[in-house]
Write an enzyme that holds these catalytic residues in place. Structure first.
Site, PDB file in Angstrom:
ATOM      1  N   THR A 287      25.745  24.269 -33.555  1.00  0.00           N
ATOM      2  CA  THR A 287      24.399  24.087 -33.013  1.00  0.00           C
ATOM      3  C   THR A 287      23.490  23.721 -34.170  1.00  0.00           C
ATOM      4  O   THR A 287      23.237  24.545 -35.059  1.00  0.00           O
ATOM      5  CB  THR A 287      23.897  25.363 -32.325  1.00  0.00           C
ATOM      6  OG1 THR A 287      24.740  25.652 -31.207  1.00  0.00           O
ATOM      7  CG2 THR A 287      22.470  25.176 -31.824  1.00  0.00           C
TER       8      THR A 287
ATOM      9  N   LYS B 244      21.434  21.965 -25.655  1.00  0.00           N
ATOM     10  CA  LYS B 244      21.697  23.312 -26.154  1.00  0.00           C
ATOM     11  C   LYS B 244      20.412  24.038 -26.531  1.00  0.00           C
ATOM     12  O   LYS B 244      20.214  25.207 -26.167  1.00  0.00           O
ATOM     13  CB  LYS B 244      22.633  23.233 -27.364  1.00  0.00           C
ATOM     14  CG  LYS B 244      22.867  24.564 -28.088  1.00  0.00           C
ATOM     15  CD  LYS B 244      23.570  25.582 -27.199  1.00  0.00           C
ATOM     16  CE  LYS B 244      23.667  26.951 -27.881  1.00  0.00           C
ATOM     17  NZ  LYS B 244      24.607  26.965 -28.996  1.00  0.00           N
TER      18      LYS B 244
ATOM     19  N   LYS C 149      17.957  31.261 -35.014  1.00  0.00           N
ATOM     20  CA  LYS C 149      18.176  29.902 -35.510  1.00  0.00           C
ATOM     21  C   LYS C 149      17.982  28.871 -34.406  1.00  0.00           C
ATOM     22  O   LYS C 149      17.279  27.861 -34.590  1.00  0.00           O
ATOM     23  CB  LYS C 149      19.588  29.769 -36.094  1.00  0.00           C
ATOM     24  CG  LYS C 149      19.876  28.400 -36.702  1.00  0.00           C
ATOM     25  CD  LYS C 149      21.361  28.162 -36.894  1.00  0.00           C
ATOM     26  CE  LYS C 149      22.008  27.663 -35.619  1.00  0.00           C
ATOM     27  NZ  LYS C 149      23.382  27.159 -35.827  1.00  0.00           N
TER      28      LYS C 149
END
Length: 298
Positions: A94, A169, A244
């Site tokens: 990611t 995502k 994150k």
């Protein structure tokens, strides 16, 4: 059809994913900077490589699962020249959309093909092969990668061109982070009103408050026995990883001029939590911070 796959990044997520490819009948050569992670994967049938470049030599598909975009770009700099022309590179990390597009361009410029394919589902999903994959890239690349991704997950979605998987995502995880804060605040409010965890769960899980953060990753022990709350918040999906992802979503929202007030505030809350008591906890453990800051006992 059995494929020869190089898998680089064999940590909490990548390790189980690589093993599931082995279980599906593929030959997997793996590499990780951590000797312990490499040994664990090797014990489960992954062929250990001495380096990333050794792992990709002769592979038909290269899958990467790394913590950040900087590491993906540095790795690509090293390995695209070691792979045979036409090798398909699928990055399941990611990372920022811009980094994903740079990685895609770097691979294509070297004569390779590329796909970004980040995942959702956490360690539990990686182990059980129930992940959701969000893929960005060409139709042909997606068609080739889909059987491999399906061996590691339950849902595989082609989201569009290069970077579209990463876009999906971070949008998804912004929803998840916001909903976990909402569920946690509701449970703490319920506690203050004398409502039991089970009673609130029984109502909300079958009413308009139903969501994944409640029914799968319930932030309080009891109602969902498999949730991290019943293991003292040992991660499934670690709070620093959520921080994150929310940071990436916040950066994208700011750069795109999107007024994402809840997303930006949630990113701030998780950044603080991950930097403190949540450093080694599941992201659902933020309920304890909300409780503490509300004057309740942990």
């Amino acid at each position: 059809m059995s494929r020869t796959v190089a898998f680089i990044g064999l940590g909490h997520m990548g390790g189980p994913m690589a093993v599931n490819l082995v279980k599906a009948g593929h030959r997997v050569r793996g590499y990780d900077l951590s000797p312990a992670s490499l040994k664990a994967a090797a014990d489960a049938g992954v062929e250990p490589a001495a380096s990333a470049t050794e792992a990709v030599a002769g592979a038909e598909v290269v899958i990467t699962m790394l913590p950040a975009g900087r590491q993906v770009l540095e790795l690509y700099q090293d390995i695209v020249g070691a792979a045979r022309p036409g090798t398909l590179f699928a990055d399941c990390s990611t990372i920022a959309v811009a980094d994903a597009r740079t990685a895609h361009s770097r691979a294509v410029s070297a004569g390779m093909r590329a796909l970004d394919a980040p995942v959702s589902g956490g360690v539990v999903g990686a182990e059980a092969a129930t992940l959701t994959f969000m893929a960005g890239g060409g139709e042909g690349e997606f068609a080739e990668a889909e059987p491999l991704l399906a061996a590691m997950g339950r849902k595989v979605v082609h989201c569009g061109g290069a970077g579209a998987g990463q876009a999906a995502k971070i949008c998804n995880n912004m929803i998840l982070g916001i909903s976990m804060i909402a569920v946690s605040e509701a449970f703490v409010l319920g506690e203050s009103l004398g409502l039991s965890h089970q009673a609130l769960y029984d109502v909300a899980s079958t009413a308009s408050g139903q969501c994944w953060a409640l029914t799968v990753n319930c932030p309080v022990p009891g109602p969902v026995p498999t949730s991290p709350a019943n293991r003292d918040y040992h991660p499934g999906f670690a709070a620093p990883l959520m921080a994150k992802d929310l940071g990436l979503a916040a950066d994208a929202a700011r750069s795109g001029g999107v007024r994402a007030e809840l997303g930006l505030r949630t990113a701030e809350l998780y950044a603080a939590y991950a930097a403190g008591t949540g450093a080694a906890e599941d992201f659902s453990g933020i309920v304890r911070t909300i409780r503490d800051q509300s004057g309740e006992q942990a």
